[in-house]
Design a protein around this motif. Structure first.
Motif, short mmCIF file in Angstrom:
data_model
loop_
_atom_site.label_atom_id
_atom_site.label_comp_id
_atom_site.label_asym_id
_atom_site.label_seq_id
_atom_site.Cartn_x
_atom_site.Cartn_y
_atom_site.Cartn_z
N LYS A 89 1.07 -1.30 0.17
CA LYS A 89 0.16 -0.06 -0.06
C LYS A 89 0.89 1.34 0.04
CE LYS A 89 -3.68 -2.55 0.05
NZ LYS A 89 -4.51 -2.70 -1.08
N LYS A 90 1.88 1.16 0.66
CA LYS A 90 2.86 2.41 0.75
C LYS A 90 3.35 2.57 -0.62
CE LYS A 90 4.80 2.15 5.48
NZ LYS A 90 5.97 1.71 6.19
N LEU A 91 3.86 1.71 -1.15
CA LEU A 91 4.44 2.13 -2.59
C LEU A 91 3.23 2.26 -3.56
CD1 LEU A 91 6.67 1.88 -4.68
CD2 LEU A 91 6.43 -0.38 -4.89
N LEU A 92 2.23 1.88 -3.41
CA LEU A 92 1.02 1.90 -4.45
C LEU A 92 0.50 3.22 -4.48
CD1 LEU A 92 -0.74 0.94 -6.65
CD2 LEU A 92 -2.33 -0.18 -5.18
N VAL A 93 0.16 3.57 -3.18
CA VAL A 93 -0.48 4.92 -2.88
C VAL A 93 0.44 6.08 -3.24
CG1 VAL A 93 -1.72 6.51 -1.12
CG2 VAL A 93 -2.19 3.89 -1.31
N SER A 94 1.69 6.11 -2.92
CA SER A 94 2.56 6.89 -2.98
C SER A 94 2.98 7.34 -4.43
CB SER A 94 4.05 6.59 -2.40
OG SER A 94 3.87 6.57 -0.82
N SER A 95 3.15 6.02 -5.19
CA SER A 95 3.38 6.04 -6.78
C SER A 95 2.08 6.99 -7.36
CB SER A 95 3.54 4.90 -7.31
OG SER A 95 3.69 4.90 -8.68
N LEU A 96 0.93 6.55 -7.21
CA LEU A 96 -0.36 7.02 -7.67
C LEU A 96 -0.34 8.39 -7.55
CD1 LEU A 96 -3.10 4.31 -7.21
CD2 LEU A 96 -1.85 4.95 -9.29
N ILE A 97 -0.11 9.08 -6.37
CA ILE A 97 -0.22 10.36 -5.73
C ILE A 97 0.84 11.34 -6.62
CG2 ILE A 97 0.20 12.24 -3.82
CD1 ILE A 97 -1.28 10.10 -2.01
N LEU A 98 1.97 10.55 -6.48
CA LEU A 98 3.15 11.25 -7.20
C LEU A 98 2.94 11.45 -8.78
CD1 LEU A 98 6.10 9.74 -5.20
CD2 LEU A 98 5.45 12.22 -5.22
N ASN A 99 2.46 10.43 -9.31
CA ASN A 99 2.45 10.32 -10.68
C ASN A 99 1.36 11.08 -11.33
OD1 ASN A 99 4.42 8.69 -12.45
ND2 ASN A 99 4.27 7.42 -10.52
N TRP A 100 0.16 10.97 -10.65
CA TRP A 100 -1.10 11.73 -11.25
C TRP A 100 -1.76 12.91 -10.31
CZ3 TRP A 100 -1.67 10.01 -15.78
CH2 TRP A 100 -1.34 8.79 -16.04
N ILE A 101 -1.18 13.30 -9.43
CA ILE A 101 -1.42 14.57 -8.81
C ILE A 101 -0.18 15.54 -8.70
CG2 ILE A 101 -2.17 15.59 -6.69
CD1 ILE A 101 -3.65 13.03 -5.97
N PRO A 119 2.95 30.48 -25.09
CA PRO A 119 1.96 29.21 -25.15
C PRO A 119 2.05 28.17 -25.66
CG PRO A 119 1.29 31.11 -26.43
CD PRO A 119 2.62 31.75 -25.97
N ALA A 120 2.62 28.07 -26.82
CA ALA A 120 2.78 26.71 -27.61
C ALA A 120 3.95 25.98 -26.61
CB ALA A 120 3.29 27.09 -28.83
N PHE A 121 4.99 26.36 -26.44
CA PHE A 121 5.92 25.75 -25.55
C PHE A 121 5.39 25.30 -24.26
CE2 PHE A 121 9.63 28.21 -28.11
CZ PHE A 121 9.16 27.23 -28.90
N ARG A 122 4.73 26.26 -23.62
CA ARG A 122 4.03 26.05 -22.22
C ARG A 122 2.89 24.88 -22.35
NH1 ARG A 122 1.71 30.81 -21.41
NH2 ARG A 122 -0.36 29.96 -22.04
N THR A 123 2.18 24.83 -23.60
CA THR A 123 1.28 23.71 -23.45
C THR A 123 2.06 22.18 -23.82
OG1 THR A 123 -0.44 25.34 -24.66
CG2 THR A 123 -0.58 22.87 -25.02
N GLY A 124 3.07 22.40 -24.51
CA GLY A 124 3.75 21.32 -24.97
C GLY A 124 4.36 20.66 -23.34
N LEU A 125 4.80 21.71 -22.65
CA LEU A 125 5.55 21.10 -21.48
C LEU A 125 4.42 20.42 -20.46
CD1 LEU A 125 8.34 23.75 -20.11
CD2 LEU A 125 8.73 21.20 -21.20
N ILE A 126 3.39 21.10 -20.28
CA ILE A 126 2.08 20.56 -19.51
C ILE A 126 1.85 19.05 -20.00
CG2 ILE A 126 -0.21 20.85 -19.06
CD1 ILE A 126 0.29 23.96 -19.03
N ILE A 127 1.68 18.98 -21.42
CA ILE A 127 1.53 17.55 -21.88
C ILE A 127 2.56 16.48 -21.47
CG2 ILE A 127 1.46 16.41 -24.12
CD1 ILE A 127 -0.01 18.67 -25.34
N VAL A 128 3.79 16.97 -21.53
CA VAL A 128 4.99 16.23 -21.15
C VAL A 128 4.45 15.87 -19.53
CG1 VAL A 128 7.49 15.85 -20.55
CG2 VAL A 128 6.63 17.06 -22.59
N GLY A 129 4.23 16.68 -18.97
CA GLY A 129 4.07 16.31 -17.42
C GLY A 129 2.81 15.42 -17.22
#
Length: 365
Positions: A89-101, A119-129
């Protein structure tokens, strides 16, 4: 031989296992960029040539390159081992929070801090995130002596979750959240449905193919043959697909890159900050909640890495091959690869330190 000495010996052996292709990945990427820039100067009408063979707004050669990037990675995942991580549970919950929040929110913040006027570069970086790592993290994790099984399972979970969540998160971070914060959104003209479709194509198809390949291969020949003979044969295809895509993208983006090097440098800065903060914070979290070194390293690398292949695919399919969004995706691996290679050595140094601490604690008993 002490625990620290054994750790040092094992570290050297693991690094030596890295193939020539993987060891010099930053060199290959730089070479591909140089070749692409050269082609762009020699073939000024390349964009017109590629646009003649399009499917869904994506050039067929580029689309095939993107699919080739994704398939070998997803064929490596052990889809039958999900329970080995879901029980931790520690690994699973930590991973989900770090990756998706945490990860998407951090990249969104850094993109707006460093690129408020681009804006174009900014949007590209957000997509990378938003594109959580499912590819090179396996290599970084192995080199850092992380938990290989846990990394493979987290990759599988990220792959499945991305198909479902990527479009929703894209809508939230590119449309909804900027509006809530009073930030400009009128520079964005795209369909969230288009992002969903691109994710389904460039992640869903290779994910299904990878799952079916592993299941069929193991049933027909066994796991030893599949992992010992088949995977090594198809593995390099991911790198070839990535390099092919980079060559084409830099051939099409050559004028922008050479005429605006400052903008490219500005894309690199938030990426450097992102990798440092995500890896360092994740590693510290793993230690704070009492996880052993191998799973702490796995948590850190799976949280810090990004699926730049998917980010590139989505950016091309949604905004076009010559867009600033696509350029941000291309800059991603150029920064990520050397940074995470460096963090492998940082992780190994911390492993030796923890091994030494364990020895000292035992000697005091």
């Amino acid at each position: 031989m002490t625990t620290t000495e054994r750790a040092t010996r094992d570290d050297a052996a693991l690094v030596a296992k890295l193939s020539t292709l993987d060891r010099f990945l930053p060199v290959w990427i730089l070479a591909a960029m140089a070749v692409g820039l050269g082609l762009g100067r020699q073939i000024p009408g390349l964009n017109d040539v590629l646009s003649r063979v399009e499917v869904g707004g994506v050039s067929l050669p580029i689309g095939l390159g993107l699919l080739v990037m994704m398939y070998p990675v997803l064929a490596k995942v052990r889809y039958d081992r999900l329970h080995t991580v879901t029980g931790d549970k520690k690994l699973l919950v930590s991973s989900l929070i770090l990756n998706w929040i945490v990860g998407p929110a951090l990249m969104f913040t850094l993109a707006w801090i460093f690129l408020p006027d681009l804006p174009a570069f900014r949007t590209g970086l957000i997509i990378v995130g938003l594109a959580r790592c499912i590819a090179m993290v396996i290599i970084w994790n192995d080199l850092a002596c992380g938990d290989r099984e846990a990394a493979a399972v987290l990759v599988a979970l990220n792959s499945i979750f991305q198909v479902v969540a990527f479009g929703l998160l894209g809508w939230f971070y590119l449309k909804v959240l900027p509006g809530w914060l009073g930030l400009a959104t009128d520079d964005l003209h795209f369909s969230v449905l288009q992002i969903v479709v691109n994710v389904a194509v460039f992640l869903g198809i290779p994910l299904l193919a990878g799952f079916l390949t592993r299941r069929g291969g193991e049933r027909a020949k066994g796991r030893d043959w599949y992992e010992g003979r088949f995977l090594p044969r198809i593995g390099p295809a991911a790198l070839y697909g990535l390099l092919f895509t980079i060559v084409i993208l830099f051939a099409l983006q050559g004028r922008t890159i050479t005429s605006q090097p400052g903008d490219v440098a500005r894309i690199a800065l938030p990426l450097l900050a992102y990798f440092a903060l995500m890896w360092g914070g994740s590693f510290a979290l793993g230690r704070a909640i009492g996880m052993p070194y191998d799973r702490t390293a796995t948590l850190a690398f799976t949280a810090a890495g990004n699926n730049f292949e998917l980010a590139i695919a989505v950016a091309i399919g949604t905004f076009g091959v010559t867009s600033g969004q696509a350029l941000s995706g291309v800059v991603g691996p150029l920064i990520e690869v050397p940074v995470l290679v460096g963090l492998v050595y940082v992780s190994l140094a911390l492993r030796r330190r923890f091994a030494g601490s364990s020895e000292l604690a035992r000697s005091r008993r």
